[in-house]
Design an enzyme around this catalytic site. Structure first.
Site, PDB file in Angstrom:
ATOM      1  N   ASP A  37     123.749  72.489  40.214  1.00 32.24           N
ATOM      2  CA  ASP A  37     122.819  71.577  41.048  1.00 32.24           C
ATOM      3  C   ASP A  37     121.947  70.745  40.254  1.00 32.24           C
ATOM      4  O   ASP A  37     122.156  70.960  38.773  1.00 32.24           O
ATOM      5  CB  ASP A  37     121.864  72.604  41.668  1.00 32.24           C
ATOM      6  CG  ASP A  37     121.400  71.910  43.284  1.00 32.24           C
ATOM      7  OD1 ASP A  37     122.314  72.290  44.191  1.00 32.24           O
ATOM      8  OD2 ASP A  37     120.634  71.274  43.017  1.00 32.24           O
ATOM      9  N   ASN A  90     130.963  70.007  46.141  1.00 35.54           N
ATOM     10  CA  ASN A  90     130.236  70.024  47.275  1.00 35.54           C
ATOM     11  C   ASN A  90     129.193  69.025  47.196  1.00 35.54           C
ATOM     12  O   ASN A  90     128.559  68.586  48.329  1.00 35.54           O
ATOM     13  CB  ASN A  90     129.812  71.448  47.552  1.00 35.54           C
ATOM     14  CG  ASN A  90     128.562  71.351  48.480  1.00 35.54           C
ATOM     15  OD1 ASN A  90     128.938  71.304  49.798  1.00 35.54           O
ATOM     16  ND2 ASN A  90     127.389  71.612  48.032  1.00 35.54           N
ATOM     17  N   TYR A 156     127.895  56.479  53.055  1.00 36.83           N
ATOM     18  CA  TYR A 156     128.615  57.612  53.501  1.00 36.83           C
ATOM     19  C   TYR A 156     129.721  57.775  54.091  1.00 36.83           C
ATOM     20  O   TYR A 156     130.599  58.547  53.363  1.00 36.83           O
ATOM     21  CB  TYR A 156     127.262  58.466  54.155  1.00 36.83           C
ATOM     22  CG  TYR A 156     127.418  59.878  54.256  1.00 36.83           C
ATOM     23  CD1 TYR A 156     126.894  60.875  53.388  1.00 36.83           C
ATOM     24  CD2 TYR A 156     128.382  60.643  55.262  1.00 36.83           C
ATOM     25  CE1 TYR A 156     127.216  62.342  53.406  1.00 36.83           C
ATOM     26  CE2 TYR A 156     128.638  61.988  55.360  1.00 36.83           C
ATOM     27  CZ  TYR A 156     127.851  62.608  54.285  1.00 36.83           C
ATOM     28  OH  TYR A 156     128.152  64.053  54.477  1.00 36.83           O
ATOM     29  N   LYS A 160     133.213  59.651  51.884  1.00 37.14           N
ATOM     30  CA  LYS A 160     133.766  60.522  52.540  1.00 37.14           C
ATOM     31  C   LYS A 160     135.192  59.986  53.083  1.00 37.14           C
ATOM     32  O   LYS A 160     136.125  61.134  52.722  1.00 37.14           O
ATOM     33  CB  LYS A 160     132.934  61.211  53.765  1.00 37.14           C
ATOM     34  CG  LYS A 160     131.639  61.759  53.359  1.00 37.14           C
ATOM     35  CD  LYS A 160     131.569  62.739  52.357  1.00 37.14           C
ATOM     36  CE  LYS A 160     130.607  63.254  52.059  1.00 37.14           C
ATOM     37  NZ  LYS A 160     130.518  64.562  51.135  1.00 37.14           N
ATOM     38  N   ILE A 189     125.298  70.176  60.160  1.00 42.97           N
ATOM     39  CA  ILE A 189     125.151  71.539  59.913  1.00 42.97           C
ATOM     40  C   ILE A 189     123.829  71.618  59.536  1.00 42.97           C
ATOM     41  O   ILE A 189     123.025  70.720  58.847  1.00 42.97           O
ATOM     42  CB  ILE A 189     125.925  72.068  58.469  1.00 42.97           C
ATOM     43  CG1 ILE A 189     127.526  71.657  58.787  1.00 42.97           C
ATOM     44  CG2 ILE A 189     125.659  73.436  58.209  1.00 42.97           C
ATOM     45  CD1 ILE A 189     128.310  72.220  59.833  1.00 42.97           C
ATOM     46  N   THR A 191     121.032  72.400  57.451  1.00 42.39           N
ATOM     47  CA  THR A 191     120.895  72.474  56.098  1.00 42.39           C
ATOM     48  C   THR A 191     119.737  71.536  55.615  1.00 42.39           C
ATOM     49  O   THR A 191     119.320  70.671  56.412  1.00 42.39           O
ATOM     50  CB  THR A 191     122.089  72.013  55.103  1.00 42.39           C
ATOM     51  OG1 THR A 191     122.467  70.673  55.440  1.00 42.39           O
ATOM     52  CG2 THR A 191     123.557  72.734  55.658  1.00 42.39           C
TER      53      THR A 191
END
Length: 249
Positions: A37, A90, A156, A160, A189, A191
Protein backbone atom coordinates in the site's frame (compact mmCIF):
# COMPACT_ATOMS: atom_id res chain seq x y z
CA UNK A 1 -5.44 -28.87 3.20
CA UNK A 2 -5.87 -25.14 2.70
CA UNK A 3 -6.29 -24.04 -0.92
CA UNK A 4 -3.21 -21.76 -1.01
CA UNK A 5 -0.88 -23.80 1.18
CA UNK A 6 2.81 -23.07 0.46
CA UNK A 7 1.94 -20.27 -1.98
CA UNK A 8 3.37 -16.75 -1.94
CA UNK A 9 1.07 -13.89 -2.90
CA UNK A 10 1.29 -10.15 -3.50
CA UNK A 11 -1.73 -7.92 -2.92
CA UNK A 12 -1.53 -4.25 -3.87
CA UNK A 13 -3.76 -1.66 -2.25
CA UNK A 14 -4.09 -4.05 0.68
CA UNK A 15 -4.36 -1.43 3.41
CA UNK A 16 -8.15 -1.28 3.26
CA UNK A 17 -11.27 -2.33 1.40
CA UNK A 18 -11.13 -5.11 -1.16
CA UNK A 19 -7.35 -5.41 -1.01
CA UNK A 20 -7.36 -5.98 2.74
CA UNK A 21 -10.11 -8.59 2.42
CA UNK A 22 -8.13 -10.38 -0.29
CA UNK A 23 -4.95 -10.36 1.81
CA UNK A 24 -6.84 -11.74 4.81
CA UNK A 25 -8.50 -14.55 2.88
CA UNK A 26 -5.25 -15.46 1.12
CA UNK A 27 -3.51 -15.77 4.48
CA UNK A 28 -6.42 -17.72 5.98
CA UNK A 29 -6.04 -20.21 3.13
CA UNK A 30 -2.35 -20.72 3.83
CA UNK A 31 -0.53 -18.22 1.60
CA UNK A 32 2.38 -16.09 2.73
CA UNK A 33 1.24 -12.59 1.81
CA UNK A 34 3.14 -9.49 0.78
CA UNK A 35 0.85 -6.63 1.73
CA UNK A 36 1.43 -3.48 -0.31
CA UNK A 37 0.00 0.00 0.00
CA UNK A 38 1.12 3.64 0.03
CA UNK A 39 -0.34 4.17 3.51
CA UNK A 40 2.09 2.64 5.98
CA UNK A 41 -0.26 2.58 8.96
CA UNK A 42 -3.04 0.89 7.02
CA UNK A 43 -0.71 -1.66 5.45
CA UNK A 44 0.89 -2.54 8.77
CA UNK A 45 -2.57 -2.91 10.29
CA UNK A 46 -3.44 -5.51 7.65
CA UNK A 47 -0.22 -7.39 8.43
CA UNK A 48 -1.09 -7.30 12.14
CA UNK A 49 -4.57 -8.65 11.44
CA UNK A 50 -3.05 -11.54 9.53
CA UNK A 51 -0.54 -12.22 12.30
CA UNK A 52 -3.25 -12.27 14.96
CA UNK A 53 -4.84 -15.20 13.15
CA UNK A 54 -1.58 -17.10 12.78
CA UNK A 55 -0.86 -16.14 9.18
CA UNK A 56 2.36 -14.99 7.54
CA UNK A 57 2.68 -11.53 6.04
CA UNK A 58 5.06 -8.64 5.49
CA UNK A 59 4.40 -5.05 4.49
CA UNK A 60 6.13 -3.33 1.57
CA UNK A 61 5.32 0.27 0.70
CA UNK A 62 4.91 0.66 -3.05
CA UNK A 63 3.41 3.19 -5.43
CA UNK A 64 2.21 1.00 -8.30
CA UNK A 65 2.45 3.90 -10.77
CA UNK A 66 6.25 3.64 -10.46
CA UNK A 67 7.92 0.72 -12.29
CA UNK A 68 10.78 0.61 -9.78
CA UNK A 69 8.36 0.19 -6.86
CA UNK A 70 6.75 -2.79 -8.57
CA UNK A 71 10.14 -4.39 -9.11
CA UNK A 72 11.01 -3.74 -5.46
CA UNK A 73 7.75 -5.36 -4.37
CA UNK A 74 8.40 -8.55 -6.32
CA UNK A 75 12.00 -8.71 -5.10
CA UNK A 76 10.78 -8.35 -1.51
CA UNK A 77 8.36 -11.24 -1.95
CA UNK A 78 11.09 -13.53 -3.26
CA UNK A 79 13.57 -12.43 -0.62
CA UNK A 80 11.11 -12.96 2.24
CA UNK A 81 9.35 -16.13 1.09
CA UNK A 82 11.47 -17.63 -1.70
CA UNK A 83 9.13 -17.39 -4.69
CA UNK A 84 6.03 -15.76 -6.16
CA UNK A 85 2.93 -17.72 -7.18
CA UNK A 86 -0.04 -15.33 -6.93
CA UNK A 87 -0.66 -11.63 -7.52
CA UNK A 88 -3.80 -9.61 -6.99
CA UNK A 89 -3.25 -6.26 -8.68
CA UNK A 90 -5.88 -4.33 -6.79
CA UNK A 91 -4.54 -0.83 -6.11
CA UNK A 92 -6.63 1.89 -7.70
CA UNK A 93 -8.19 5.33 -7.38
CA UNK A 94 -11.48 6.76 -8.62
CA UNK A 95 -10.24 10.14 -9.86
CA UNK A 96 -12.24 13.33 -10.32
CA UNK A 97 -15.68 13.56 -11.87
CA UNK A 98 -15.98 15.56 -15.09
CA UNK A 99 -17.09 15.04 -18.69
CA UNK A 100 -14.40 14.07 -21.16
CA UNK A 101 -14.23 17.50 -22.80
CA UNK A 102 -13.49 19.10 -19.45
CA UNK A 103 -11.51 16.35 -17.74
CA UNK A 104 -8.24 17.66 -16.20
CA UNK A 105 -5.23 16.27 -18.05
CA UNK A 106 -3.31 15.81 -14.79
CA UNK A 107 -6.19 13.80 -13.33
CA UNK A 108 -6.31 11.61 -16.45
CA UNK A 109 -2.59 10.88 -16.20
CA UNK A 110 -2.86 10.00 -12.51
CA UNK A 111 -5.80 7.62 -12.94
CA UNK A 112 -4.25 5.88 -15.94
CA UNK A 113 -0.88 5.76 -14.18
CA UNK A 114 -2.25 3.92 -11.16
CA UNK A 115 -5.23 1.97 -12.50
CA UNK A 116 -3.82 0.77 -15.83
CA UNK A 117 -0.07 1.35 -16.04
CA UNK A 118 0.21 0.17 -12.44
CA UNK A 119 -1.32 -3.18 -13.39
CA UNK A 120 1.04 -3.50 -16.36
CA UNK A 121 4.09 -2.60 -14.27
CA UNK A 122 3.04 -5.12 -11.64
CA UNK A 123 2.71 -7.97 -14.12
CA UNK A 124 5.88 -6.92 -15.92
CA UNK A 125 7.87 -7.94 -12.83
CA UNK A 126 5.54 -10.59 -11.41
CA UNK A 127 5.49 -12.79 -14.52
CA UNK A 128 9.24 -13.56 -14.70
CA UNK A 129 9.22 -14.75 -11.08
CA UNK A 130 6.08 -16.82 -11.60
CA UNK A 131 7.76 -18.50 -14.55
CA UNK A 132 10.70 -19.39 -12.30
CA UNK A 133 8.22 -20.90 -9.83
CA UNK A 134 6.65 -23.05 -12.56
CA UNK A 135 3.54 -20.95 -13.05
CA UNK A 136 1.08 -18.85 -11.14
CA UNK A 137 -2.22 -17.01 -11.01
CA UNK A 138 -2.86 -13.31 -11.57
CA UNK A 139 -6.11 -11.59 -10.64
CA UNK A 140 -6.48 -8.01 -11.82
CA UNK A 141 -9.06 -5.78 -10.21
CA UNK A 142 -11.15 -4.24 -12.97
CA UNK A 143 -14.69 -3.01 -12.33
CA UNK A 144 -18.16 -3.14 -13.75
CA UNK A 145 -16.85 -0.05 -15.54
CA UNK A 146 -14.46 -2.33 -17.38
CA UNK A 147 -17.58 -3.48 -19.23
CA UNK A 148 -19.80 -0.40 -19.48
CA UNK A 149 -19.43 3.36 -19.38
CA UNK A 150 -20.22 5.79 -16.58
CA UNK A 151 -20.75 9.47 -17.39
CA UNK A 152 -18.18 11.73 -15.77
CA UNK A 153 -15.55 9.02 -15.26
CA UNK A 154 -13.71 8.77 -18.60
CA UNK A 155 -10.28 8.02 -17.12
CA UNK A 156 -11.56 5.34 -14.74
CA UNK A 157 -13.67 3.69 -17.42
CA UNK A 158 -10.82 3.72 -19.94
CA UNK A 159 -8.36 2.33 -17.40
CA UNK A 160 -10.64 -0.50 -16.30
CA UNK A 161 -11.49 -1.45 -19.89
CA UNK A 162 -7.74 -1.51 -20.48
CA UNK A 163 -7.20 -3.82 -17.51
CA UNK A 164 -9.67 -6.32 -18.97
CA UNK A 165 -7.92 -6.26 -22.35
CA UNK A 166 -4.47 -6.53 -20.83
CA UNK A 167 -5.60 -9.50 -18.75
CA UNK A 168 -6.79 -11.32 -21.88
CA UNK A 169 -3.44 -10.70 -23.53
CA UNK A 170 -1.53 -12.16 -20.59
CA UNK A 171 -3.71 -15.27 -20.74
CA UNK A 172 -2.90 -15.78 -24.40
CA UNK A 173 0.81 -15.16 -23.98
CA UNK A 174 1.42 -17.27 -20.89
CA UNK A 175 -1.29 -19.93 -20.76
CA UNK A 176 1.05 -22.57 -22.17
CA UNK A 177 3.66 -21.56 -19.59
CA UNK A 178 1.50 -22.18 -16.55
CA UNK A 179 0.30 -18.67 -15.76
CA UNK A 180 -3.41 -17.91 -15.59
CA UNK A 181 -4.76 -14.34 -15.62
CA UNK A 182 -8.30 -13.20 -14.91
CA UNK A 183 -10.05 -9.92 -14.19
CA UNK A 184 -12.70 -9.28 -11.56
CA UNK A 185 -15.37 -6.61 -12.02
CA UNK A 186 -16.84 -5.39 -8.73
CA UNK A 187 -19.86 -3.12 -8.75
CA UNK A 188 -20.08 -0.42 -6.07
CA UNK A 189 -18.58 -1.92 -2.93
CA UNK A 190 -18.82 -0.47 0.58
CA UNK A 191 -15.18 0.61 0.91
CA UNK A 192 -13.28 3.83 1.73
CA UNK A 193 -13.33 4.60 -2.02
CA UNK A 194 -16.94 5.73 -1.54
CA UNK A 195 -16.31 7.75 1.62
CA UNK A 196 -16.74 11.14 -0.06
CA UNK A 197 -20.16 10.38 -1.55
CA UNK A 198 -23.25 11.89 0.08
CA UNK A 199 -26.20 9.85 1.29
CA UNK A 200 -28.37 10.72 -1.71
CA UNK A 201 -25.72 9.49 -4.12
CA UNK A 202 -25.23 6.26 -2.16
CA UNK A 203 -28.98 5.69 -2.15
CA UNK A 204 -29.10 6.21 -5.92
CA UNK A 205 -26.22 3.80 -6.47
CA UNK A 206 -27.99 1.16 -4.40
CA UNK A 207 -30.95 1.29 -6.80
CA UNK A 208 -28.63 0.32 -9.67
CA UNK A 209 -27.96 -3.10 -8.08
CA UNK A 210 -30.61 -5.79 -8.50
CA UNK A 211 -29.80 -7.17 -5.04
CA UNK A 212 -30.73 -3.81 -3.51
CA UNK A 213 -27.53 -3.01 -1.64
CA UNK A 214 -23.86 -2.28 -2.10
CA UNK A 215 -21.41 -5.15 -2.11
CA UNK A 216 -19.05 -6.10 0.69
CA UNK A 217 -15.27 -6.41 0.24
CA UNK A 218 -15.40 -9.97 1.54
CA UNK A 219 -17.78 -10.96 -1.27
CA UNK A 220 -15.26 -9.82 -3.86
CA UNK A 221 -12.42 -11.53 -2.00
CA UNK A 222 -14.19 -14.90 -2.20
CA UNK A 223 -14.18 -14.72 -6.00
CA UNK A 224 -10.55 -13.58 -6.07
CA UNK A 225 -9.60 -16.53 -3.84
CA UNK A 226 -11.25 -19.03 -6.17
CA UNK A 227 -9.56 -17.55 -9.26
CA UNK A 228 -6.21 -17.66 -7.44
CA UNK A 229 -6.53 -21.30 -6.45
CA UNK A 230 -6.16 -24.56 -8.32
CA UNK A 231 -9.93 -24.90 -8.19
CA UNK A 232 -9.93 -22.50 -11.15
CA UNK A 233 -7.21 -24.43 -13.00
CA UNK A 234 -9.01 -24.26 -16.38
CA UNK A 235 -10.02 -20.62 -16.05
CA UNK A 236 -7.98 -17.90 -17.72
CA UNK A 237 -8.46 -14.81 -19.85
CA UNK A 238 -11.90 -14.16 -18.40
CA UNK A 239 -13.72 -11.23 -16.83
CA UNK A 240 -15.90 -12.02 -13.83
CA UNK A 241 -18.38 -9.42 -12.54
CA UNK A 242 -19.28 -9.54 -8.86
CA UNK A 243 -21.92 -6.88 -9.14
CA UNK A 244 -25.20 -7.64 -7.40
CA UNK A 245 -26.90 -7.65 -10.78
CA UNK A 246 -25.69 -4.20 -11.88
CA UNK A 247 -24.80 -5.37 -15.38
CA UNK A 248 -28.08 -7.23 -15.82
CA UNK A 249 -29.96 -4.02 -16.61
Amino acid sequence: MKSLEQKVAIVTGAGSGIGRSVALIYAAEGASVVVSDIQDEAGLETVAMIGEKGGKAIYVKADVSLPADNEKLVNAAVEAFGALHIACNNAGIDGVTAPTGEYPVEAWDKVIGINLSGVFYGMRYQIPEMLKAGGGAIVNMASILGNVGFAGSPAYVAAKHGVVGLTKNIALEYGMKGIRANAVGPAFIDTPLLKDLDTATIDWLITKHAIGRLGKPEEVAELVLWLSSDKASFVTGSYYPVDGGYLAQ
